[in-house]
Every structure is written in structure tokens, then in C-alpha cells.
Motif scaffolding. Structure first.
Motif, PDB file in Angstrom:
ATOM      1  N   UNK A   1       0.843  -1.188   0.000  1.00  0.00           N
ATOM      2  CA  UNK A   1       0.000   0.000   0.000  1.00  0.00           C
ATOM      3  C   UNK A   1       0.876   1.234   0.000  1.00  0.00           C
ATOM      4  N   UNK A   2       0.337   2.310  -0.573  1.00  0.00           N
ATOM      5  CA  UNK A   2       1.060   3.567  -0.601  1.00  0.00           C
ATOM      6  C   UNK A   2       0.116   4.713  -0.302  1.00  0.00           C
TER       7      UNK A   2
ATOM      8  N   UNK B   1       4.369  -2.951   3.226  1.00  0.00           N
ATOM      9  CA  UNK B   1       4.450  -4.192   2.471  1.00  0.00           C
ATOM     10  C   UNK B   1       4.176  -5.388   3.389  1.00  0.00           C
ATOM     11  N   UNK B   2       3.594  -6.411   2.813  1.00  0.00           N
ATOM     12  CA  UNK B   2       3.513  -7.683   3.516  1.00  0.00           C
ATOM     13  C   UNK B   2       4.916  -8.253   3.666  1.00  0.00           C
ATOM     14  N   UNK B   3       5.162  -8.925   4.781  1.00  0.00           N
ATOM     15  CA  UNK B   3       6.492  -9.482   5.023  1.00  0.00           C
ATOM     16  C   UNK B   3       6.926 -10.421   3.897  1.00  0.00           C
TER      17      UNK B   3
ATOM     18  N   UNK C   1      -2.859  -2.676   5.169  1.00  0.00           N
ATOM     19  CA  UNK C   1      -3.016  -3.879   4.361  1.00  0.00           C
ATOM     20  C   UNK C   1      -4.280  -4.667   4.717  1.00  0.00           C
ATOM     21  N   UNK C   2      -5.179  -4.051   5.425  1.00  0.00           N
ATOM     22  CA  UNK C   2      -6.444  -4.662   5.781  1.00  0.00           C
ATOM     23  C   UNK C   2      -7.484  -4.372   4.709  1.00  0.00           C
ATOM     24  N   UNK C   3      -7.997  -5.392   4.036  1.00  0.00           N
ATOM     25  CA  UNK C   3      -8.953  -5.148   2.949  1.00  0.00           C
ATOM     26  C   UNK C   3     -10.161  -4.331   3.379  1.00  0.00           C
TER      27      UNK C   3
END
Length: 126
Positions: free
Chosen positions: A50-51, A60-62, A108-110
């Protein structure tokens, strides 16, 4: 009319690269965040990157840190996801999404996102 349109998906061998693009309508670009998500068959949708729209903050996801890069071109109302060193487990439908009015929740949560594109398929073969 609000819209998000992804492109750039395809099939690639493990170790290869793809660049996804997402073009959004102007209304979306006055929001807060743009994100990339993916969903594999039988799995939940997960955040990839996400930005922020108005600054250079990213998340970023790990699982993709150091290999994927999210970027944006505000003048073109477009967000990109450069994916390098792809692995077979990256195979999924990839979606871009826009958060236009949320002020809380993980990036990063939809559930934070208000608008979604139709998705573009990424297939990574071993």
C-alpha cells in the motif's frame, strides 16, 4: 464514475518479474491510500502493498518485502506494483483498491478500502 482498472498480469516462470498497473478515476486520487491485494483460490484476500497518495509512505507484507515495489504516478492517476523474483506461491488474482475516507486500520487490511478493481491474474510456474 468511480473506477479502478488493473492490467499487466500474466504467466511467468519462478524468478521472473511482472509489473502491474492500476488506473483510477480522479475522484479516487483525492483519497488517502492505494493498495494491492491478492487472492488465491480457496484463500482469503491478503494485502500485498500500500502507498499513501500524498506522500511517499508505503507498507508491504512481510512475504514480499525486498522483492515487490509499489509506486504511483499521481499525474496519471496510476499505481504500479513491480514484482521481482516471483515465486509459485504468488499465483493469485491481484486487485488494486482505494481508501478514500478511512482514518484508521492497518494499511493492508482489505476492510479499510472503499473501491476495488476487477483484478488481474498472475500465474507463476515452477
Amino acid at each position: 464514475q468511480v473506477h479502478l482498472v488493473e492490467s499487466g498480469g500474466g504467466s511467468v516462470q519462478a524468478g521472473g518479474s511482472l509489473r502491474l498497473s492500476c488506473a483510477g478515476s480522479r475522484e479516487i486520487w483525492s483519497g488517502r491510500l492505494m493498495g494491492w491485494f491478492r487472492q488465491a483460490p480457496g484463500k482469503e484476500r491478503e494485502g500485498v502493498a500500500a502507498t499513501a497518495i500524498l506522500n511517499d509512505n508505503t507498507d508491504y507484507a512481510d512475504s514480499v518485502k525486498g522483492r515487490f515495489t509499489i509506486s504511483r504516478d499521481n499525474a496519471a492517476n496510476t499505481v504500479y506494483l513491480q514484482m521481482n523474483s516471483l515465486k509459485p506461491e504468488a499465483t493469485a488474482m491481484y486487485f488494486c483498491a482505494a481508501d478514500v475516507d478511512s482514518y484508521s486500520g492497518p494499511w493492508l487490511w482489505p476492510g479499510r478500502y472503499d473501491y476495488w478493481g476487477q483484478g488481474t491474474q498472475v500465474t507463476v510456474s515452477s
